[in-house]
Design an enzyme around this catalytic site. Sequence first.
Site, PDB file in Angstrom:
ATOM      1  N   ASP A 113     -63.151  -2.382  38.866  1.00 12.78           N
ATOM      2  CA  ASP A 113     -64.481  -2.045  39.388  1.00 12.78           C
ATOM      3  C   ASP A 113     -64.451  -2.115  40.917  1.00 12.78           C
ATOM      4  OD1 ASP A 113     -65.539  -1.760  36.810  1.00 12.78           O
ATOM      5  OD2 ASP A 113     -65.865  -3.928  36.653  1.00 12.78           O
ATOM      6  N   ASP A 127     -58.906   5.316  41.398  1.00  6.75           N
ATOM      7  CA  ASP A 127     -59.385   6.615  41.899  1.00  6.75           C
ATOM      8  C   ASP A 127     -60.179   6.401  43.172  1.00  6.75           C
ATOM      9  OD1 ASP A 127     -61.343   5.171  40.286  1.00  6.75           O
ATOM     10  OD2 ASP A 127     -62.669   6.821  40.832  1.00  6.75           O
ATOM     11  N   GLU A 163     -57.580   4.878  29.934  1.00 11.03           N
ATOM     12  CA  GLU A 163     -58.694   5.736  29.519  1.00 11.03           C
ATOM     13  C   GLU A 163     -59.404   6.336  30.745  1.00 11.03           C
ATOM     14  OE1 GLU A 163     -57.920   2.929  27.999  1.00 11.03           O
ATOM     15  OE2 GLU A 163     -58.050   3.260  25.841  1.00 11.03           O
ATOM     16  N   TYR A 164     -59.675   5.499  31.763  1.00  5.45           N
ATOM     17  CA  TYR A 164     -60.349   6.004  32.970  1.00  5.45           C
ATOM     18  C   TYR A 164     -59.479   7.047  33.663  1.00  5.45           C
ATOM     19  CZ  TYR A 164     -64.457   2.990  33.231  1.00  5.45           C
ATOM     20  OH  TYR A 164     -65.682   2.395  33.002  1.00  5.45           O
ATOM     21  N   GLU A 165     -58.190   6.761  33.720  1.00  3.98           N
ATOM     22  CA  GLU A 165     -57.271   7.688  34.402  1.00  3.98           C
ATOM     23  C   GLU A 165     -57.272   9.061  33.727  1.00  3.98           C
ATOM     24  OE1 GLU A 165     -53.378   6.010  34.590  1.00  3.98           O
ATOM     25  OE2 GLU A 165     -52.636   7.526  35.987  1.00  3.98           O
TER      26      GLU A 165
HETATM   27  C1  SAM Z   1     -63.589   0.447  35.368  1.00  2.00           C
HETATM   28  S1  SAM Z   1     -63.046  -0.402  33.960  1.00  2.00           S
HETATM   29  C2  SAM Z   1     -61.341   0.114  33.784  1.00  2.00           C
HETATM   30  C3  SAM Z   1     -60.791  -0.166  32.417  1.00  2.00           C
HETATM   31  C4  SAM Z   1     -59.318   0.208  32.203  1.00  2.00           C
HETATM   32  N1  SAM Z   1     -58.449  -0.598  33.036  1.00  2.00           N
HETATM   33  C5  SAM Z   1     -59.082   1.674  32.443  1.00  2.00           C
HETATM   34  O1  SAM Z   1     -58.488   2.004  33.483  1.00  2.00           O
HETATM   35  O2  SAM Z   1     -59.448   2.487  31.591  1.00  2.00           O
HETATM   36  C6  SAM Z   1     -62.848  -2.060  34.591  1.00  2.00           C
HETATM   37  C7  SAM Z   1     -62.760  -3.099  33.501  1.00  2.00           C
HETATM   38  O3  SAM Z   1     -62.496  -4.362  34.092  1.00  2.00           O
HETATM   39  C8  SAM Z   1     -63.261  -5.343  33.425  1.00  2.00           C
HETATM   40  N2  SAM Z   1     -63.458  -6.467  34.362  1.00  2.00           N
HETATM   41  C9  SAM Z   1     -64.063  -6.412  35.575  1.00  2.00           C
HETATM   42  N3  SAM Z   1     -64.098  -7.610  36.136  1.00  2.00           N
HETATM   43  C10 SAM Z   1     -63.491  -8.468  35.257  1.00  2.00           C
HETATM   44  C11 SAM Z   1     -63.229  -9.859  35.277  1.00  2.00           C
HETATM   45  N4  SAM Z   1     -63.585 -10.631  36.313  1.00  2.00           N
HETATM   46  N5  SAM Z   1     -62.598 -10.416  34.215  1.00  2.00           N
HETATM   47  C12 SAM Z   1     -62.214  -9.637  33.165  1.00  2.00           C
HETATM   48  N6  SAM Z   1     -62.459  -8.319  33.089  1.00  2.00           N
HETATM   49  C13 SAM Z   1     -63.080  -7.727  34.123  1.00  2.00           C
HETATM   50  C14 SAM Z   1     -64.554  -4.627  33.075  1.00  2.00           C
HETATM   51  O4  SAM Z   1     -65.252  -5.277  32.027  1.00  2.00           O
HETATM   52  C15 SAM Z   1     -64.055  -3.236  32.703  1.00  2.00           C
HETATM   53  O5  SAM Z   1     -63.770  -3.135  31.321  1.00  2.00           O
END
Ligand code: SAM
Length: 216
Positions: A117, A153, A193-195
């Site tokens: 994020d 990204d 998945e995001y990629e």
């Molecule tokens: C934007 S998504 C990307 C998911 C995956 N890595 C992808 O590229 O498809 C970011 C993920 O990080 C997790 N996340 C963010 N901060 C976190 C934290 N402090 N501890 C564990 N998970 C976290 C969110 O819940 C989310 O599922």
Amino acid sequence: MRLRNKPWVKDEMRTFDNLLEEPETYKGRWAEWFHNDHPIQIELGTGKGNFITTLAEKNPDLNYLGVEVREEVLVYAVRKAKQKNLENISFLWFNVEKIEQCFNPGEVSRIYLNFSDPWPKSRHAKRRLTHASFLEKYKQILLPGKEIHMKTDNEKLFEFSLNELSHAGFQLKNITLDLHQSDYMEAREVMTEYEQKFVERGMKIYRLEAAWMGDK
Ligand SMILES: C[S@@+](CC[C@H](N)C(=O)[O-])C[C@H]1O[C@@H](n2cnc3c(N)ncnc32)[C@H](O)[C@@H]1O
């Protein structure tokens, strides 16, 4: 989507034997959990798990742990690993903020950060998974000479991360501003998945490797 909309999630999660809710209990004892002492690679913020389950399938001699705080996405990752009958992967239902409580110094051989994020507002910078405070935790658990591999990204998050990693003493290498037009074949092959979504839209993916050489 929040859990209250998916009440089945928690029940299903509790049926999985490859999911840990209290992973701190395995600190220093991961070899017992996996029944071998193969190197451990972890993905922080694993989402629905395509990346880490694919790696686990490709590399049976490595152990993998996916860390994710949101159960409504984690459930898909855990299911994927189960459907593929993978023995070398498990998941931590856990917040990365406390990651150093799960591993002894040097217990982790690689950290993956994929599409973390971005937290664009400056007042939220501390929540970015490459903020200096997180990097200090990663240094504690990473074996000297081992690496963080990051993909995103988000140009601003990438720029921020390059600076944070460099200030924290990581050695940066293999940086690309457009992974899917680069020669890094191996890194292009396994997508999150995001990629997949971003690549379909023609967006650029930034990638770096950062080695922790240990305290001098
Ligand atoms: C934007 S998504 C990307 C998911 C995956 N890595 C992808 O590229 O498809 C970011 C993920 O990080 C997790 N996340 C963010 N901060 C976190 C934290 N402090 N501890 C564990 N998970 C976290 C969110 O819940 C989310 O599922």
